[in-house]
Design a protein around this motif. Structure first.
Motif, short mmCIF file in Angstrom:
data_model
loop_
_atom_site.label_atom_id
_atom_site.label_comp_id
_atom_site.label_asym_id
_atom_site.label_seq_id
_atom_site.Cartn_x
_atom_site.Cartn_y
_atom_site.Cartn_z
N LEU A 1 51.44 43.02 -23.19
CA LEU A 1 50.20 43.45 -22.54
C LEU A 1 49.86 42.48 -21.40
CD1 LEU A 1 49.03 44.09 -25.97
CD2 LEU A 1 48.23 45.74 -24.28
N PRO A 2 49.30 42.99 -20.30
CA PRO A 2 49.04 42.15 -19.13
C PRO A 2 47.74 41.37 -19.24
CG PRO A 2 48.45 44.42 -18.65
CD PRO A 2 49.01 44.40 -20.04
N GLY A 3 47.80 40.18 -19.84
CA GLY A 3 46.62 39.35 -19.98
C GLY A 3 46.88 38.15 -20.87
N LYS A 4 46.02 37.14 -20.78
CA LYS A 4 46.16 35.95 -21.62
C LYS A 4 45.95 36.27 -23.09
CE LYS A 4 45.00 31.98 -18.68
NZ LYS A 4 44.01 30.89 -18.45
N ASN A 5 44.96 37.11 -23.37
CA ASN A 5 44.61 37.48 -24.74
C ASN A 5 44.84 38.98 -24.90
OD1 ASN A 5 43.51 34.81 -25.45
ND2 ASN A 5 41.92 35.34 -23.96
N PRO A 6 45.98 39.37 -25.45
CA PRO A 6 46.36 40.78 -25.52
C PRO A 6 45.28 41.71 -26.07
CG PRO A 6 48.20 39.42 -26.19
CD PRO A 6 47.02 38.50 -26.03
N LYS A 7 44.60 41.29 -27.15
CA LYS A 7 43.63 42.17 -27.78
C LYS A 7 42.36 42.35 -26.95
CE LYS A 7 45.11 41.82 -32.58
NZ LYS A 7 44.69 41.63 -34.00
N GLU A 8 42.20 41.55 -25.90
CA GLU A 8 41.03 41.68 -25.03
C GLU A 8 41.33 42.53 -23.80
OE1 GLU A 8 39.57 37.82 -24.08
OE2 GLU A 8 39.21 37.26 -26.19
N THR A 9 42.58 42.94 -23.64
CA THR A 9 42.94 43.72 -22.46
C THR A 9 42.48 45.17 -22.60
OG1 THR A 9 45.12 44.36 -23.32
CG2 THR A 9 44.99 42.27 -22.10
N VAL A 10 42.23 45.80 -21.46
CA VAL A 10 41.82 47.20 -21.46
C VAL A 10 42.94 48.08 -22.01
CG1 VAL A 10 41.05 49.13 -20.03
CG2 VAL A 10 40.28 46.81 -19.50
N ALA A 11 44.18 47.76 -21.66
CA ALA A 11 45.31 48.55 -22.14
C ALA A 11 45.39 48.54 -23.67
CB ALA A 11 46.62 48.03 -21.54
N TYR A 12 45.12 47.37 -24.28
CA TYR A 12 45.13 47.28 -25.75
C TYR A 12 44.02 48.12 -26.35
CZ TYR A 12 44.85 45.48 -30.49
OH TYR A 12 44.80 45.39 -31.87
N GLN A 13 42.84 48.04 -25.77
CA GLN A 13 41.69 48.78 -26.29
C GLN A 13 41.94 50.29 -26.27
OE1 GLN A 13 38.46 47.27 -23.91
NE2 GLN A 13 38.79 45.18 -24.65
N ILE A 14 42.58 50.75 -25.20
CA ILE A 14 42.91 52.18 -25.11
C ILE A 14 43.95 52.55 -26.17
CG2 ILE A 14 44.00 53.95 -23.67
CD1 ILE A 14 42.92 52.39 -21.23
N PRO B 1 51.54 38.16 -24.67
CA PRO B 1 50.61 38.05 -23.55
C PRO B 1 51.37 37.76 -22.25
CG PRO B 1 50.63 36.01 -24.79
CD PRO B 1 51.58 36.94 -25.49
N VAL B 2 51.27 38.65 -21.29
CA VAL B 2 51.91 38.46 -19.99
C VAL B 2 50.79 38.25 -18.97
CG1 VAL B 2 53.44 39.42 -18.23
CG2 VAL B 2 53.86 39.89 -20.66
N TYR B 3 50.55 37.00 -18.63
CA TYR B 3 49.40 36.65 -17.79
C TYR B 3 49.74 36.84 -16.32
CZ TYR B 3 45.58 33.90 -15.80
OH TYR B 3 44.48 33.48 -15.07
N MET B 4 49.01 37.76 -15.66
CA MET B 4 49.21 38.02 -14.24
C MET B 4 47.84 38.08 -13.56
SD MET B 4 52.41 40.69 -14.13
CE MET B 4 51.77 41.84 -15.34
N PRO B 5 47.30 36.93 -13.19
CA PRO B 5 45.94 36.88 -12.64
C PRO B 5 45.84 37.57 -11.28
CG PRO B 5 47.04 34.77 -12.33
CD PRO B 5 47.95 35.61 -13.18
N MET B 6 44.63 38.03 -10.95
CA MET B 6 44.38 38.65 -9.66
C MET B 6 44.28 37.55 -8.61
SD MET B 6 44.32 41.90 -10.04
CE MET B 6 43.55 42.39 -8.51
N THR B 7 45.32 37.40 -7.81
CA THR B 7 45.34 36.38 -6.77
C THR B 7 46.21 36.84 -5.61
OG1 THR B 7 45.98 34.09 -6.25
CG2 THR B 7 47.25 35.21 -7.94
N HIS B 8 45.86 36.36 -4.40
CA HIS B 8 46.67 36.67 -3.23
C HIS B 8 47.65 35.54 -2.92
CE1 HIS B 8 44.59 40.39 -2.19
NE2 HIS B 8 43.46 39.77 -2.47
N ASP B 9 47.69 34.53 -3.78
CA ASP B 9 48.61 33.41 -3.62
C ASP B 9 50.01 33.86 -4.07
OD1 ASP B 9 50.19 31.09 -4.03
OD2 ASP B 9 48.41 29.87 -4.37
N LYS B 10 50.89 34.04 -3.11
CA LYS B 10 52.22 34.58 -3.40
C LYS B 10 53.01 33.68 -4.35
CE LYS B 10 52.14 38.38 -1.02
NZ LYS B 10 52.21 39.70 -1.70
#
Length: 230
Positions: free
Chosen positions: A34-47, A62-71
């Motif tokens: 799941l895309p986030g630090k805490n899988p059970k807190e992600t929207v995808a998990y809740q759905i 947990p696959v952490y991919m923060p919203m950033t423009h830093d390549k």
């Protein structure tokens, strides 16, 4: 043999819009990313957990991919996520990566997919209902009729000064630039509807541009259909 990485769309928010195939894959496989630090807190998990209660018993990555423009930061996180997934693929285990909407439309999963494929592993995409289709259905309206075009813009990344005169315009990821989006719509002579958090308990519907708040959230999608006189 190595396992397969499945990029699996869970739809836009309503658990009942999750496909039978996505449900089956979650039930049949033990490793769920799941895309986030805490899988059970992600929207995808809740759905997905509302549609597949068995998800609670699975091994969650947990696959952490923060919203950033830093390549550099983006590439670092994508590589780390891919390496984590590959650890299980090498053990012969499939990994089901849950992503919002459809994995072929502006999905962060694509970055993981590209790395994993380059490293020699097999991936498969499992389509989900895109947010713009769910939003149109929620508003009981067509996206396009006969020969009308559909224009899709990732508003969070770029916006043109004008929108086309004809066809339907879909503005995704508009939240952080909502005031700018509204100005562009008005300059283009277009009205629009917006649904925020479509299909969830937090859903909000706005029927005209002037009703849309400047502080709308990230999961806000705007549809502007061609007016009848055009």
């Amino acid at each position: 043999m190595n396992g397969i990485l499945y990029g699996t769309g869970v739809g836009p928010g309503d658990p009942e819009l999750m496909t039978l195939k996505a449900v089956r894959l979650v039930k049949e496989n033990e490793v769920i990313a799941l895309p986030g630090k805490n899988p059970k807190e992600t929207v995808a998990y809740q759905i997905a957990s509302a549609a597949v209660p068995e998800l609670e018993q699975k091994q969650l990555l947990p696959v952490y991919m923060p919203m950033t423009h830093d390549k550099e930061e983006q590439e670092k996180r994508h590589r780390e996520g891919a390496q984590l997934v590959e650890t299980y693929l090498k053990e012969g285990k499939n990994v089901v990566f849950l992503t919002l909407g459809d994995p072929t439309v502006y999905s962060t999963f694509t970055y993981i997919q590209q790395i994993v494929e380059t490293d020699g592993f097999q991936t498969q995409l499992v389509s989900g209902i895109p947010s713009f289709c769910a939003t149109a259905a929620r508003m009981n309206m067509p996206l396009a009729i006969w020969n009308e075009q559909i224009h899709i813009y990732p508003a969070i990344h770029n916006l043109t000064e004008t929108l086309p005169d004809s066809g339907t315009c879909v503005l995704m990821k508009s939240g952080s630039k909502m005031s700018q989006v509204k100005e562009i719509l008005k300059k283009s002579g277009r009205d629009a509807i917006m649904v925020e958090n479509c299909g969830t308990e937090e859903e909000q519907v706005y029927f005209h541009v002037d009703e849309i708040p400047d502080t709308a959230g990230y999961y806000s999608l705007i549809i502007s259909r061609e007016t009848e006189q055009k």
